[in-house]
Design an enzyme around this catalytic site. Structure first.
Site, PDB file in Angstrom:
ATOM      1  N   GLY A   9       0.838  -1.203   0.000  1.00 20.51           N
ATOM      2  CA  GLY A   9       0.000   0.000   0.000  1.00 20.51           C
ATOM      3  C   GLY A   9       0.871   1.251   0.000  1.00 20.51           C
ATOM      4  N   ASP A  35       2.131  -1.807  -4.401  1.00 23.36           N
ATOM      5  CA  ASP A  35       0.737  -1.374  -4.344  1.00 23.36           C
ATOM      6  C   ASP A  35      -0.030  -2.137  -5.412  1.00 23.36           C
ATOM      7  OD1 ASP A  35      -0.469   1.492  -2.944  1.00 23.36           O
ATOM      8  OD2 ASP A  35      -1.740   0.393  -4.333  1.00 23.36           O
ATOM      9  N   ILE A  36      -1.341  -2.085  -5.336  1.00 30.39           N
ATOM     10  CA  ILE A  36      -2.176  -2.790  -6.310  1.00 30.39           C
ATOM     11  C   ILE A  36      -2.119  -2.116  -7.676  1.00 30.39           C
ATOM     12  CG2 ILE A  36      -4.332  -1.572  -5.729  1.00 30.39           C
ATOM     13  CD1 ILE A  36      -5.227  -4.877  -5.905  1.00 30.39           C
ATOM     14  N   TYR A 143     -15.113  -0.487   9.026  1.00 29.25           N
ATOM     15  CA  TYR A 143     -13.691  -0.153   9.164  1.00 29.25           C
ATOM     16  C   TYR A 143     -13.243  -0.305  10.625  1.00 29.25           C
ATOM     17  CZ  TYR A 143      -9.564   2.949   9.126  1.00 29.25           C
ATOM     18  OH  TYR A 143      -8.318   3.500   9.271  1.00 29.25           O
ATOM     19  N   ILE A 173      -5.026  11.805   9.631  1.00 29.38           N
ATOM     20  CA  ILE A 173      -3.681  12.236   9.242  1.00 29.38           C
ATOM     21  C   ILE A 173      -3.777  13.303   8.148  1.00 29.38           C
ATOM     22  CG2 ILE A 173      -1.413  11.503   8.429  1.00 29.38           C
ATOM     23  CD1 ILE A 173      -2.132  10.107  11.014  1.00 29.38           C
TER      24      ILE A 173
HETATM   25  N1  SER Z   1      -8.705   8.622   8.785  1.00 27.89           N
HETATM   26  C1  SER Z   1      -9.505   7.451   8.939  1.00 27.89           C
HETATM   27  C2  SER Z   1     -10.857   7.648   8.393  1.00 27.89           C
HETATM   28  O1  SER Z   1     -11.345   8.761   8.435  1.00 27.89           O
HETATM   29  C3  SER Z   1      -9.584   7.076  10.383  1.00 27.89           C
HETATM   30  O2  SER Z   1      -8.614   6.150  10.655  1.00 27.89           O
HETATM   31  O3  SER Z   1     -11.469   6.714   7.983  1.00 27.89           O
END
Ligand code: SER
Length: 312
Positions: A9, A35-36, A143, A173
């Site tokens: 990734g 990566d893919i 998720y 991030i």
């Molecule tokens: N940045 C991620 C998201 O918004 C959270 O880990 O899905």
């Protein structure tokens, strides 16, 4: 023997900058990016690059053997918002990729594994302010469920088979080199791009939605720091809480306005509001700070300066 690293990734938001930093640290030839699909030219030409499906365990093994890989950073994942569109796909990608890599580590093909978890592993019943390392965790997104399950698989492989796997619960991030895709915290990246391009931004979260966030440079430093720490220092084998800053759309907009006075923000919430509302607002990360000496450098003010300078 010097470590050789495989990043799975590597073309993603975190993967691309992590690859660059690891190549500076370990030498280009010792860091295999994969990566893919193909990514940016500099990432593919500055060191070895392979096309690889993160769920293809045999494909991973071939690359591990070809380059004598000792460490794997598994950065491929489907994020929270896209995960809600494709729940089954999100589960398959996020879980099967991890289980494959953990099996390879169990069978001693690799020595060390990094796998990211997220603030999404918490849920609406977790404390929202100063969310502790250990608390109620009832995630409500696919998720988040995959991250919480993954954390426990990591812990299981460590306890049962001695696998050296390390993990961090990343906050949102923020970066300018590669955009994130399909996350709920993505607004805090888009807002900077739109501030430069259009001087206005329509936010999909409401103005007072506070979420934990971090500048990319801090996230990359934390990732390499936890991997370089002596194994005896890593006392948490699920995943470490990690914190830097927490802010709302209104607060980040005010900070941008200090540099671009004509910038305006409007609000139109969508399905991602519910995801954001289920997550912590401020994370408590004393364990990471004590166990492996984590420190962040970027606050909202400094991050905003850096983002706007680099995007301009
Ligand atoms: N940045 C991620 C998201 O918004 C959270 O880990 O899905």
């Amino acid at each position: 023997m010097k470590d050789t690293i495989l990043i799975i990734g590597a073309c993603g938001q975190i993967g691309s900058e992590l690859t660059q930093k690891l190549r500076e640290t370990y030498g280009n030839e010792h860091v295999v990016a994969s990566d893919i699909r193909e990514g940016k030219e500099d990432l593919m030409s500055s060191g070895p690059f392979e096309i690889l499906d993160a769920t293809d365990k045999e494909g991973i093994l071939k690359i591990v053997q070809k380059y004598n890989v000792t460490q794997v950073y598994l950065m491929a994942a489907m994020l929270s918002a896209t995960g809600e569109q494709y729940p089954q796909k999100a589960w398959d990608l996020n879980m099967n990729s991890l289980l494959g890599v953990l099996e390879l580590a169990k069978d001693k093909h690799i020595k060390q594994v990094y796998w990211p978890s997220s603030i999404a592993s918490f849920g609406p019943t977790s404390p929202k302010i100063n969310t502790p390392q250990q608390t109620i965790m009832e995630p409500t997104t696919v998720y988040g469920i995959s991250k919480l399950a993954g954390e426990h698989w990591c812990n299981y492989y460590h306890n049962r088979y001695g696998v050296d796997v390390r993990s961090i619960r990343y906050p949102g991030i923020i970066s300018w080199k590669t955009k994130p895709g399909g996350g709920t915290t993505d607004y805090a990246v888009d807002i900077y791009f739109k501030a430069i391009e259009e001087k206005k931004y329509e936010c999909f979260l409401t103005e007072n939605t506070r979420l934990p966030m971090m500048y990319m440079q801090d996230a990359v430093n934390a990732t390499i720091k936890i991997m370089q720490a002596d194994a005896s220092k890593i006392k948490t084998r699920t995943a470490y809480n990690l914190a830097a800053i927490s802010f709302t759309p209104k607060e980040i907009a005010a900070e941008i306005k200090k540099h671009i006075p004509e910038f305006t923000i409007s609000y139109k919430e969508d399905f991602r509001q519910q995801i954001a509302d289920s997550w912590p607002q401020v994370i408590e990360d004393a364990n990471a700070r004590e166990d492996w000496n984590w420190k962040h450098q970027f606050d909202l003010e400094l991050m905003t300066k850096e983002m706007l300078k680099n995007l301009q």
